[in-house]
Design a protein around this motif. Structure first.
Motif, PDB file in Angstrom:
ATOM      1  N   PHE A   1       0.828  -1.212   0.000  1.00 21.32           N
ATOM      2  CA  PHE A   1       0.000   0.000   0.000  1.00 21.32           C
ATOM      3  C   PHE A   1       0.862   1.262   0.000  1.00 21.32           C
ATOM      4  O   PHE A   1       0.653   2.177  -0.788  1.00 21.32           O
TER       5      PHE A   1
ATOM      6  N   MET B   1       2.749   2.295  -3.129  1.00 25.33           N
ATOM      7  CA  MET B   1       1.919   2.899  -4.177  1.00 25.33           C
ATOM      8  C   MET B   1       1.734   4.398  -3.937  1.00 25.33           C
ATOM      9  O   MET B   1       1.091   5.077  -4.731  1.00 25.33           O
ATOM     10  N   ARG B   2       2.274   4.902  -2.823  1.00 25.99           N
ATOM     11  CA  ARG B   2       2.272   6.341  -2.512  1.00 25.99           C
ATOM     12  C   ARG B   2       0.888   6.979  -2.516  1.00 25.99           C
ATOM     13  O   ARG B   2       0.596   7.877  -3.336  1.00 25.99           O
ATOM     14  N   PRO B   3       0.043   6.557  -1.627  1.00 22.17           N
ATOM     15  CA  PRO B   3      -1.274   7.188  -1.558  1.00 22.17           C
ATOM     16  C   PRO B   3      -1.143   8.650  -1.153  1.00 22.17           C
ATOM     17  O   PRO B   3      -0.225   9.030  -0.422  1.00 22.17           O
ATOM     18  N   LEU B   4      -2.065   9.446  -1.656  1.00 25.40           N
ATOM     19  CA  LEU B   4      -2.171  10.842  -1.235  1.00 25.40           C
ATOM     20  C   LEU B   4      -2.822  10.864   0.144  1.00 25.40           C
ATOM     21  O   LEU B   4      -3.845  10.228   0.348  1.00 25.40           O
TER      22      LEU B   4
ATOM     23  N   ARG C   1      -8.026   6.053 -11.331  1.00 24.32           N
ATOM     24  CA  ARG C   1      -7.580   5.623  -9.997  1.00 24.32           C
ATOM     25  C   ARG C   1      -7.328   6.875  -9.183  1.00 24.32           C
ATOM     26  O   ARG C   1      -6.456   7.684  -9.536  1.00 24.32           O
ATOM     27  N   CYS C   2      -8.085   7.053  -8.168  1.00 22.83           N
ATOM     28  CA  CYS C   2      -7.933   8.236  -7.323  1.00 22.83           C
ATOM     29  C   CYS C   2      -6.569   8.177  -6.621  1.00 22.83           C
ATOM     30  O   CYS C   2      -6.182   7.119  -6.116  1.00 22.83           O
ATOM     31  N   PRO C   3      -5.833   9.286  -6.609  1.00 22.59           N
ATOM     32  CA  PRO C   3      -4.506   9.263  -5.986  1.00 22.59           C
ATOM     33  C   PRO C   3      -4.578   9.080  -4.469  1.00 22.59           C
ATOM     34  O   PRO C   3      -3.575   8.739  -3.854  1.00 22.59           O
ATOM     35  N   HIS C   4      -5.761   9.277  -3.931  1.00 22.07           N
ATOM     36  CA  HIS C   4      -5.916   9.210  -2.480  1.00 22.07           C
ATOM     37  C   HIS C   4      -5.842   7.761  -1.996  1.00 22.07           C
ATOM     38  O   HIS C   4      -4.872   7.363  -1.380  1.00 22.07           O
ATOM     39  N   ARG C   5      -6.844   6.976  -2.381  1.00 24.87           N
ATOM     40  CA  ARG C   5      -6.854   5.593  -1.904  1.00 24.87           C
ATOM     41  C   ARG C   5      -7.046   4.596  -3.038  1.00 24.87           C
ATOM     42  O   ARG C   5      -7.429   3.445  -2.811  1.00 24.87           O
ATOM     43  N   PHE C   6      -6.797   5.029  -4.274  1.00 27.82           N
ATOM     44  CA  PHE C   6      -6.786   4.127  -5.425  1.00 27.82           C
ATOM     45  C   PHE C   6      -8.171   3.616  -5.816  1.00 27.82           C
ATOM     46  O   PHE C   6      -8.292   2.584  -6.484  1.00 27.82           O
TER      47      PHE C   6
ATOM     48  N   ASN D   1       0.487  16.838  -5.051  1.00 26.57           N
ATOM     49  CA  ASN D   1       0.357  15.463  -5.567  1.00 26.57           C
ATOM     50  C   ASN D   1      -1.091  14.978  -5.580  1.00 26.57           C
ATOM     51  O   ASN D   1      -1.351  13.793  -5.764  1.00 26.57           O
ATOM     52  N   ALA D   2      -2.025  15.876  -5.348  1.00 21.65           N
ATOM     53  CA  ALA D   2      -3.440  15.489  -5.454  1.00 21.65           C
ATOM     54  C   ALA D   2      -3.908  15.495  -6.903  1.00 21.65           C
ATOM     55  O   ALA D   2      -4.935  14.902  -7.228  1.00 21.65           O
TER      56      ALA D   2
END
Lengths: 346, 346, 346
Positions: free
Chosen positions: A311, A314-317, C48-53, C94-95
């Motif tokens: 997880f 994958m570098r989540p925001l 794919r949302c950068p937050h939680r994919f 990075n959002a």
């Protein structure tokens, strides 16, 4: 493996384990069989014969005896091998099934998958607030094809409710709410305050006195490793004395089935309309729908996208809604490292 | 790979391979095609064009010619490339299909997947006792999604019959029987003697003179690497002269399809009621039911539990019933090591 | 990975991307979302949302805004995060979603999956011959469960048409044709001449003047890395002046979805019977049938046989028909090595 071993995990609600009807459930990757004997004692044994690994669900398990369907080895519900029909009938020490420690608390069975010598039932957190006999409690067992940390992330963040649960558990008030996350020992405490807004649809339905009304809504969630989230959900008429609030006491217990699937136990208790079974049904079905039709499809889609990747790699925001989840993941990571270190040292 | 290469494996019963109708069967992981030409000669060729690996079952295979469905390369049933429709039509030496040696014996085709130079048909064990023309023989082909060693273990232990085959092949007499296991050369010989008991239900059905009678029942099984089990199954009225016994000669030939699936050939011969087709049908269907509805589901469940793990590293409990299977597994392991060593040395 | 990154890949036909209806398509392993805004601008963003994919196809994508269904982050069609409903609402650098460069050419969208700084639309080959507005063009999107190199091999060899496409695209004339393969720069040029034979059935159907007639048939195919094949397909009455030939201009664009699946775009243009829609339908359906019922089942069977193995390590037999495919595979291999080398050096 990303499982803490030296923890009590919710294994089953008591009423899932009927006398004479074993419950087969994979827990932390192990094939487990939960058995209730005539004296109401419950045990957890491997659902796998030590001889040739036949699952006991292909044998005969009843009346206090487990007979393997392949070669007829018999065991009692304590796991002792009591009959070897072959040869001189001697029973080797390693013929016995090694039970996993179980403890009954709060109407459910808790299982300990690590070193039995360390299985102290007093380590089970006190969820007496939820399972308070003065309250009416509804309980659910659900299952999802996603890792338990992804489910815990979901429960530790209420920012998603307005989007994923608009017609059930969410509200605009929640999304605009003030939230605080703090760490108390190794617990993560998440507080939300949404004054003067609307109650989420499901709660308006069961507390009609909050329908179309200005409501103060506040919640406290406490996360404990590896995946237990206790919630206090409160409502009061806007501006009224909060001591007269209507409170729901909730609990979410996550037990890994495998790395990519999770057993999910929830309880929800209330003091209001305790004898009204339509409220029971509404909360049971409404919550079930929110989880299985709204949360799980999303979390399972994320699980598929992540696949076998890590997880964090994958570098989540990170958003403000993640403060609790990130804190919890860090505590869990440290505990996993500590447990691994302790195991390797020993 | 846990396959011995330098062995003859049962590939097919003769009547499975019809002239003009190739039989496609994966053997030891290889896509094999068994062909019968107009002169009744049978050959085993790769079911895979050497050009681009197209399976020939997507082409036209008939009348002694194999035409690849992709680019029309043609081969004869000996594997020789006989036509290249492209360019100058030249045929490169590596265009030919490399046949696997076959030998016809006992009404079936045996295949050699190792070095053809070593393929000596005299290495096929003598199963003349089973395929004795004086007897009436029934034959079966079955298939199971489990490793061949797990199936051999099953066949080498008769302790499971009372449990898994209570209504077909098992009896209490068998479970209480005296058994001896010995090693003769690299064969494992398993002897069972069950005097004065009842005959198993299936045998009572075809030999009504043993119904509800005291019966002396004895058996000898001989295992040969990699997975051939010959059985002599005998019945006599309790205490009578055993020279007048009713004897069934059985054979079980296991051919790995893949690491986790097995072709299973069985034959069963008898001197009694040879012309009675109801006996044929009863034995055929009764045995098929015992294998496919009783043995295979169990062995396949075990295969799934084992997954990709090593059987021994899972530390199975050894019972007296396993004496034969353990001895066989050890002999096989040694032969696999020897073959690997020889290959690496060469 | 066996994908060239620094290439334009066909992503979609323009009419596959409707305003207000995002097209979700995995390309080179990435979850891609193709969006058309009200001004007809098309963009390619991660699905794919950068937050939680979370995949955006579980959210709300319309009217120029992408709202994640999980936590309500909003993006515009350029990928800019424009709304964070949580906390102080700040938007981290990075959002933003990183768009992949797109270029519209020849009625389709081309995507660049590598370093955006290198995405020069002038690198898209000129397929003006095919997409000539003077001609009538039919277009197709198809999908196959096989690696794109296997599909390119198929397109680069016309030796298979008589066998796999006997009733559609093949003819005996083709198989007996003279063929030349040459390399021009990094392109592979494949020329075929089949004078005085019959036209393949599909072409006889749409050009009835060649039915049951002696026909000169010739073709030129040009392969470009990583998987683009342009074809000129010509017919003339045998011996007639070839300048009056009927010519079909064809194009095949292969875009890897994953290592084992491929998006397949084809176009076919003609000057004859331009206004006759039955010709459109015949060519559309006839070609689709040839690909999906004849080519794909074969190529997919080969893909399954190859599995995870390396094609060359399986030692395919090389025939004259493979001259083009082998040349193309070598050029592609060199380019892949060069790109990898350049990436590692940088």
């Amino acid at each position: 493996m990303t499982f803490l071993l030296h923890r009590w995990y919710a294994a089953a609600w008591n009423d899932e384990i009927l006398a004479g009807e074993p419950l087969y459930r994979r827990i932390l990757g192990h094939a487990v069989m939960l058995l209730r004997d005539a004296d109401d004692t419950v045990t957890a044994l491997p659902n796998r014969c030590p001889h040739r690994f036949a699952p006991f669900d292909r044998g005969v398990v009843k009346d206090g005896t487990i007979q393997c369907g392949y070669h007829g080895l018999e065991f009692d519900y304590a796991g002792r091998c009591i009959f070897n029909p072959h040869g001189d009938g001697k029973i080797a020490p390693n013929a016995h099934l090694k039970p996993w420690p179980l403890a009954e608390r709060f109407g459910m069975q808790w299982i300990w998958m690590g070193d039995p010598a360390l299985a102290d039932p007093s380590l089970i957190p006190d969820y007496g607030n939820v399972f308070n006999p003065e309250l009416k409690t509804i309980r659910r067992y659900l299952h999802t094809e996603s890792n338990y940390e992804l489910v815990a992330d979901n429960l530790l963040d209420l920012g998603h409710t307005a989007y994923l649960h608009g017609s059930s558990l969410g509200s605009r008030a929640i999304i605009q709410s003030e939230r605080k996350v703090k760490r108390i020992g190794d617990d993560v405490v998440y507080e939300l305050d949404a004054p003067g807004g609307e109650a989420p649809p499901l709660f308006q339905e069961v507390m009609p006195w909050y329908r179309n009304a200005k409501v103060d809504h506040w919640m406290t969630s406490i996360w404990r490793a590896p995946g237990q989230i206790q919630q206090q959900i409160a409502f009061a008429t806007a501006g009224a004395n909060r001591e007269n609030a209507d409170i729901l006491e909730g609990l979410h217990l996550l037990t890994p089935e495998t790395e990519k699937s999770t057993h999910y136990f929830t309880a929800l208790s209330r003091a209001f309309r305790k004898d009204d079974e339509t409220v029971d049904r509404t909360l049971y079905e409404g919550g079930k729908k929110a989880f299985t039709e709204e949360d799980f499809p999303m979390v399972e889609a994320i699980q598929r996208e992540i696949g076998d990747r890590d997880f964090w790699e994958m570098r989540p925001l990170i958003l403000s809604v993640d403060a609790g989840a990130v804190m919890a993941r860090r505590i869990l990571k440290r505990k996993l490292d500590e447990e691994r270190g302790a195991t390797e040292a020993a």
